[in-house]
Enzyme design. Structure first.
Site, short mmCIF file in Angstrom:
data_model
loop_
_atom_site.label_atom_id
_atom_site.label_comp_id
_atom_site.label_asym_id
_atom_site.label_seq_id
_atom_site.Cartn_x
_atom_site.Cartn_y
_atom_site.Cartn_z
N GLU A 273 -96.58 -51.76 -16.04
CA GLU A 273 -97.99 -51.87 -16.38
C GLU A 273 -98.46 -53.33 -16.35
O GLU A 273 -99.63 -53.60 -16.09
CB GLU A 273 -98.24 -51.24 -17.77
CG GLU A 273 -99.47 -50.38 -17.81
CD GLU A 273 -99.57 -49.54 -19.08
OE1 GLU A 273 -99.38 -50.08 -20.18
OE2 GLU A 273 -99.87 -48.34 -18.96
N HIS B 137 -72.44 -42.03 -11.30
CA HIS B 137 -72.19 -40.74 -10.65
C HIS B 137 -73.49 -40.11 -10.16
O HIS B 137 -73.54 -38.92 -9.90
CB HIS B 137 -71.47 -39.80 -11.61
CG HIS B 137 -70.12 -40.29 -12.02
ND1 HIS B 137 -68.96 -39.83 -11.46
CD2 HIS B 137 -69.75 -41.25 -12.90
CE1 HIS B 137 -67.92 -40.45 -12.00
NE2 HIS B 137 -68.37 -41.32 -12.88
N LYS C 178 -108.15 -41.59 -17.03
CA LYS C 178 -108.55 -41.25 -18.40
C LYS C 178 -109.97 -40.68 -18.42
O LYS C 178 -110.23 -39.67 -19.07
CB LYS C 178 -108.51 -42.50 -19.30
CG LYS C 178 -107.11 -42.96 -19.67
CD LYS C 178 -107.21 -44.11 -20.68
CE LYS C 178 -105.87 -44.79 -20.85
NZ LYS C 178 -105.94 -45.94 -21.78
#
Lengths: 431, 431
Positions: free
Chosen positions: A272, A293, A404
């Site tokens: 951010e 792995h 938003k």
């Protein structure tokens, strides 16, 4: 915190940083440090975050949580910077990290199941929203309150609100006379771990928040104009230099389960703050040894677009591996789980070098409050340094506002530019 | 499973795929499909994984776990492909996902704390290692056995071993007369979720493993020569085309907490299969809506090196948001948490498009066994397709062997090429 950049040098890795280039970069670090020091001096927006170790008053936090300090559990209702720092601290340090639960998503089934599993009469609530209007946080808080009420538990006696001076959450807290804490001035959420925002749950489960702040303060006091004397800047400068040379991904791989949330917190801090103007490393969250792995094949043999940041504490708990009583497992005889984990760590760094892939090592003396404070502060300082070197606006996040507005418009059933874009969005279905 | 590639088209996104290019790619998909179909027909190494829905015998699994089927908890001792698929299934489907605990790391403090928190008399053990020599798994298994013994609980009555025909774990299982299950032939661990490897814990907590296999089988039966008729191939082909056009990162972002492990599983599948020969997308694990407050800034405004894969179920639990009683929160009035989450999903996809960033949508009718089986199988088929198109050895992971040898050599105190490289590895400390 100790930094080792040996495995990121150009003599070892491609991309890598030559020592000449580091020397040249160090002059830019000096200039950036001056900007940072001036910003701290003037308490400018964002730079103020680097003053938190001095500014945060642990006593005020302890007083605010006093009414709920006997709670066995604490649930954080917050999202992004209002949740990750707090969880990073308790996950790393609490005897039982499960005492701190985070509701940082609005998945209905998950919220319902989480609340059903908690003894609410013994659970404090830490609700955190600067604006007091964050959709996910406020929706969850309303749901949480109702769950308490439906179980006959008085939520007003169990809630601490951390919020700004105005807004719906502040109004509500005032109405119900909740204990409240202010947010620090001029500090974006992702830089707020070392403030009220990050420390309320830690105080409730009685962690050493003073030690955390003291460790952070030590790093703050030691920030100097040269990367060669400042581990935080060494990390930031090398990350910047590697990004410039093609390392567009920063894989953060702690070798400690308790630091898994640290990788999440780092990912927000880095993405951010630095993901703007068409640049910024993509943080990839990993965990050692598990992800050897899963991701190591790619790190060693995939594109040369990565740096790997490994993190470990130098001390580990003693858990001996019992005698395997089997010839083909004899290499485990007499070993300890921690030795095995450290061998995996050493092997991974060396295996990256053997493939010419850059790594940077971060080591803590041990995983305690003081060292965690050092680590968090150092990463914040490193991030601010990279922002200066890359010339981006480190402390804003303009690109998230569109979504938003769109989500709110959709919920309210409004006809706006954003909701029209959502309605008209391209679709090409293959069923 | 439904795929929507609309937000990845060149008319919307950069990088993006033009429809002409997709048409051209479809010819290569047809050829790749023939290779895949031939490989399945001949049960060749790797391709055999795509036959698992037919080959896996759920009855055999249910019989093997019968002695432990009344356990309240199950702990998987395994790592990588021996753990992620199993946890993905239980996390998605179990009423209480916490009934399945995974020890897939050798962090001593974590292992000790996890075991201390489990009622071992009521906890089954599923130990999984193909070779029976995996260092982390065998070390943990030795520690787990001792924990049972020290608490006076007979571990031999509570253990199911999934392992190959020889090796230390097989020997041990034979000695103690443990119920054992074979691994499927020719199937790398990361492709083994739909086999004994992935289904033992699910069977113990009594999930619908038959439904899971049936869903996978439906997708297997529908694999055809054109991406336009095969959602799994549509996903793979678009991911490949976007990678060719610069999307070196694939951010996988489920909008469902229960699919958080799916993102981990996908990350192994993608990284270990495709991360070779200097190529392969880096999977970035994310979670919606949470990571909108962490990663979305970077996804929208950072480098144009990403595709975002969003995943959601079309049905969600009903959890209404109580009336906020506050004017500035009125947009939440009458909403449900699930509606909010879906609004965030729609807003995120549209906001990526508004910034010209590619996204692909994967939707499930609902999150149940059948649909999860479809999703897992579709991603495996997509991965194999990408491997064909990119001409890599999808089913091997040669780059991880060096580190395994090094770690073993270090523990055994041996002087080998690898341990010498570790000892001599470059260091440049900044303290």
């Amino acid at each position: 915190m100790h930094v080792d950049i040996g495995a990121a040098l150009g003599t070892v890795a491609d991309p890598g940083v030559d020592e000449d280039a580091l020397d040249a970069l160090d002059e830019r670090v000096a200039a950036a440090h001056e900007t940072i020091a001036d910003g701290r001096e003037a308490d400018e927006f964002g730079y103020a975050a680097l003053n938190l170790p001095d500014r945060t008053d642990p006593e005020m936090i302890r007083e605010a949580v006093e009414p709920v300090a006997d709670a066995e559990y604490v649930v954080t209702v917050g999202i992004g910077g209002s949740a990750l720092g707090a969880k990073t601290v308790t996950a790393a340090l609490a005897d039982d990290p499960d005492r701190h639960v985070v509701l940082d998503n609005v998945d209905p089934e998950h919220v319902e199941r989480t609340l059903a599993g908690l003894p609410l009469e013994d659970t404090a609530i830490s609700v955190v929203s600067k604006s007091g209007t964050t959709a996910e946080t406020l929706a969850n808080f309303l749901v949480v309150r109702e769950a308490y009420e439906s179980r006959g538990v008085d939520w007003t006696e169990r809630t601490v609100a951390t919020t700004g001076e105005s807004g719906p959450l502040r109004e509500l807290a005032d109405e119900e006379d909740l204990p409240t804490l202010p947010l620090p001035d001029g500090v974006p959420g992702r830089f707020a771990a070392l403030s009220t925002v990050g420390l309320v749950p830690a105080a409730i489960v009685d962690l050493d928040i003073e030690g955390l702040l003291a460790g952070a303060g030590d790093v703050a006091d030691d920030l100097g104009p040269s990367l060669y004397d400042t581990p935080a800047y060494a990390y930031g400068a090398v990350a910047y230099a590697l990004e410039e040379r093609g390392a567009s991904v920063n894989a953060v791989m702690p070798y400690a389960e308790r630091l898994e949330y640290f990788a999440e917190w780092f990912a927000q801090l880095w993405a951010e703050s630095l993901g703007k103007d068409g640049r910024g490393q993509t943080p990839a969250r990993a965990l050692g040894a598990t992800d050897q792995h899963s991701q190591l094949q790619l790190y060693r043999a995939g594109p040369r677009d990565k740096m790997v940041t490994v993190v470990r504490p130098r001390e580990r708990a003693d858990v001996p591996v019992p005698d395997p009583g089997n010839e083909s497992l004899s290499y485990l005889a007499g070993a300890d789980l921690g030795e095995l984990l450290d061998a995996e760590y050493d092997a991974t760094v060396a295996s990256l070098s053997a493939a010419g892939r850059p790594a940077v090592e971060l080591e803590l003396d041990r995983l305690d409050a003081r060292n965690l404070g050092e680590l968090l502060y150092a990463m914040e300082a490193a991030c601010v340094l990279v922002g200066e070197l890359a010339d981006v606006e480190t402390f804003t996040q303009p690109a998230v506002e569109w979504g938003k507005r769109a989500a709110r418009g959709l919920l309210a059933g409004e006809d706006t530019e954003e909701t029209r874009t959502v309605a008209d969005r391209p679709s090409y279905r293959i069923d």
